[in-house]
Write an enzyme that holds these catalytic residues in place. Structure first.
Site, PDB file in Angstrom:
ATOM      1  N   ASN A  58      94.264  99.830  61.441  1.00 28.99           N
ATOM      2  CA  ASN A  58      93.568 101.275  61.063  1.00 28.99           C
ATOM      3  C   ASN A  58      93.012 100.794  59.490  1.00 28.99           C
ATOM      4  O   ASN A  58      93.943 100.568  58.545  1.00 28.99           O
ATOM      5  CB  ASN A  58      94.705 102.420  61.005  1.00 28.99           C
ATOM      6  CG  ASN A  58      94.159 103.423  60.062  1.00 28.99           C
ATOM      7  OD1 ASN A  58      93.017 103.554  60.033  1.00 28.99           O
ATOM      8  ND2 ASN A  58      95.013 104.308  59.752  1.00 28.99           N
ATOM      9  N   TRP A  59      91.856 100.550  59.347  1.00 27.88           N
ATOM     10  CA  TRP A  59      91.507 100.091  58.229  1.00 27.88           C
ATOM     11  C   TRP A  59      91.516 101.084  57.076  1.00 27.88           C
ATOM     12  O   TRP A  59      91.341 100.907  55.860  1.00 27.88           O
ATOM     13  CB  TRP A  59      89.945  99.762  58.245  1.00 27.88           C
ATOM     14  CG  TRP A  59      89.566  98.297  58.932  1.00 27.88           C
ATOM     15  CD1 TRP A  59      90.600  97.838  60.057  1.00 27.88           C
ATOM     16  CD2 TRP A  59      88.547  97.660  58.747  1.00 27.88           C
ATOM     17  NE1 TRP A  59      90.060  96.887  60.548  1.00 27.88           N
ATOM     18  CE2 TRP A  59      88.767  96.758  59.873  1.00 27.88           C
ATOM     19  CE3 TRP A  59      87.378  97.776  58.369  1.00 27.88           C
ATOM     20  CZ2 TRP A  59      87.697  95.914  60.506  1.00 27.88           C
ATOM     21  CZ3 TRP A  59      86.135  97.124  58.880  1.00 27.88           C
ATOM     22  CH2 TRP A  59      86.511  95.957  59.701  1.00 27.88           C
ATOM     23  N   LYS A  60      91.732 102.524  57.322  1.00 28.91           N
ATOM     24  CA  LYS A  60      91.850 103.512  56.392  1.00 28.91           C
ATOM     25  C   LYS A  60      90.366 103.645  55.683  1.00 28.91           C
ATOM     26  O   LYS A  60      89.392 103.350  56.203  1.00 28.91           O
ATOM     27  CB  LYS A  60      92.947 103.589  55.465  1.00 28.91           C
ATOM     28  CG  LYS A  60      94.348 103.728  56.540  1.00 28.91           C
ATOM     29  CD  LYS A  60      95.415 103.475  55.584  1.00 28.91           C
ATOM     30  CE  LYS A  60      96.727 103.630  56.383  1.00 28.91           C
ATOM     31  NZ  LYS A  60      97.917 103.862  55.796  1.00 28.91           N
ATOM     32  N   HIS A  64      97.155 111.593  61.792  1.00 29.21           N
ATOM     33  CA  HIS A  64      97.698 110.691  60.908  1.00 29.21           C
ATOM     34  C   HIS A  64      98.382 111.342  59.931  1.00 29.21           C
ATOM     35  O   HIS A  64      97.742 112.199  59.458  1.00 29.21           O
ATOM     36  CB  HIS A  64      96.879 109.535  60.444  1.00 29.21           C
ATOM     37  CG  HIS A  64      97.486 108.503  59.597  1.00 29.21           C
ATOM     38  ND1 HIS A  64      97.929 108.514  58.635  1.00 29.21           N
ATOM     39  CD2 HIS A  64      97.725 107.260  60.064  1.00 29.21           C
ATOM     40  CE1 HIS A  64      98.347 107.468  58.068  1.00 29.21           C
ATOM     41  NE2 HIS A  64      98.228 106.347  59.017  1.00 29.21           N
ATOM     42  N   GLU A  92      98.491 111.063  56.812  1.00 29.32           N
ATOM     43  CA  GLU A  92      97.683 111.335  55.683  1.00 29.32           C
ATOM     44  C   GLU A  92      96.512 112.457  55.735  1.00 29.32           C
ATOM     45  O   GLU A  92      96.249 113.122  55.028  1.00 29.32           O
ATOM     46  CB  GLU A  92      96.731 109.710  55.352  1.00 29.32           C
ATOM     47  CG  GLU A  92      97.893 108.733  54.794  1.00 29.32           C
ATOM     48  CD  GLU A  92      97.245 107.297  54.869  1.00 29.32           C
ATOM     49  OE1 GLU A  92      98.027 106.482  54.529  1.00 29.32           O
ATOM     50  OE2 GLU A  92      96.277 107.298  55.414  1.00 29.32           O
ATOM     51  N   GLU A 111     105.220 107.047  63.143  1.00 30.14           N
ATOM     52  CA  GLU A 111     105.124 106.411  61.812  1.00 30.14           C
ATOM     53  C   GLU A 111     106.075 107.190  60.715  1.00 30.14           C
ATOM     54  O   GLU A 111     105.437 108.289  60.422  1.00 30.14           O
ATOM     55  CB  GLU A 111     103.508 106.391  61.465  1.00 30.14           C
ATOM     56  CG  GLU A 111     102.441 105.497  62.256  1.00 30.14           C
ATOM     57  CD  GLU A 111     101.250 105.202  61.420  1.00 30.14           C
ATOM     58  OE1 GLU A 111     101.100 104.141  61.099  1.00 30.14           O
ATOM     59  OE2 GLU A 111     100.747 106.412  60.885  1.00 30.14           O
ATOM     60  N   GLY A 162     102.700 102.663  53.555  1.00 24.64           N
ATOM     61  CA  GLY A 162     102.023 102.063  52.254  1.00 24.64           C
ATOM     62  C   GLY A 162     102.980 101.989  51.189  1.00 24.64           C
ATOM     63  O   GLY A 162     102.614 102.096  50.073  1.00 24.64           O
ATOM     64  N   SER A 205     104.303 100.093  57.197  1.00 25.21           N
ATOM     65  CA  SER A 205     104.559  98.941  56.524  1.00 25.21           C
ATOM     66  C   SER A 205     104.773  97.725  57.498  1.00 25.21           C
ATOM     67  O   SER A 205     105.733  96.648  57.197  1.00 25.21           O
ATOM     68  CB  SER A 205     105.793  99.000  55.306  1.00 25.21           C
ATOM     69  OG  SER A 205     105.160  99.849  54.354  1.00 25.21           O
TER      70      SER A 205
END
Length: 251
Positions: free
Chosen positions: A9-11, A96, A98, A163, A169, A208
């Site tokens: 996942n490049w975000k 997700h 985020e 997650e 992160g 992570s």
């Protein structure tokens, strides 16, 4: 573990030259290796077409980082499942943490997106996980169970990604016991929710994930692979995750 899947996942990262560098490095790896773990890259929307063209005829799969629940309409700035399917996307990350936090996405909204994605033949990767406070107050199972029930449809055919929010992160990673206990709990709830089909749903871990800890993570019973954030845009490190997964591929 069944043969692992690695989803990068490049975000919100990846300008054109960066995307070309990442994918070119992965393609060079692929030309020198065979039968490596299934690997999916999820660039931002702006790079999907470029990446799709670069990985065509390669072993890599293409994923997106989100989608709307409608196929079209007055939804400025959104991307529909039909649009993703139209350009060859196979996977889509949904729910997700985020997005749940930054965009106030509820389980109900994630459910609608998951149904819409499946209706267009996409494989949803639905994310669940608890906050640090919820873990410290021993509410993690209650939270995860509610997310499973609220975010997954009756005919779910995608993947679940556990997650823990406190490990995304932050450099922190859940320890082996924490990961194993939660994966086993999720499996139990999936079987309760879907019967025999619940045994077939892949459960991934994210939070992570790095070359230094991924071997222990891969060894977790019932784990189907990993959902990787920051390391996925560092191609040499991402390739190390693919290399280490070789040890866990099942015929």
């Amino acid at each position: 573990m069944s043969s692992p899947i690695i989803i990068g996942n490049w975000k919100m990262n990846g300008l054109t030259q960066e995307a070309k560098h990442i994918v070119s490095t992965l393609l060079t790896y692929a030309t020198n290796h065979q039968n490596f773990a299934k690997t999916v890259v999820c660039p931002p929307f702006t790079q999907l077409q470029l990446v799709k063209e670069m990985i065509e005829s390669s072993p890599f799969g293409l994923g997106a980082q989100d989608c709307h629940f409608e196929d079209k309409g007055a939804h400025t700035g959104d991307i529909s499942p039909a649009m993703l399917q139209d350009i060859g996307v196979k996977y889509v990350v949904l729910g997700h943490s985020e997005r749940r936090k930054d965009h106030q996405e509820s389980d109900q909204l994630v459910l609608k997106k998951t149904i819409a994605a499946q209706n267009k033949g996409l494989l949803p990767v639905v994310c669940i996980g608890e906050t640090k406070q919820e873990r410290e107050t021993n509410q993690q199972e209650k939270i995860v169970e509610a997310q499973l029930k609220g975010s997954l449809p009756q005919n779910f055919n995608g993947l679940v990604a556990y997650e823990p929010i406190w490990a995304i992160g932050t450099g922190l990673t859940a320890n082996n016991d924490q990961i194993s206990e939660m994966i086993q709990f999720i499996r139990k709830k999936l079987v309760a929710q879907y019967g025999e089909n619940g045994k077939k749903i892949s459960i991934l871990y994210g939070g992570s994930v790095k070359p230094g800890n991924v071997r222990d993570i891969y060894a977790t019973p019932e784990l189907g692979g990993v959902l990787v954030g920051g390391v996925s845009i560092v191609p040499d490190d991402f390739i190390k995750l693919i290399d280490i997964a070789q040890e866990f591929i099942r015929s």
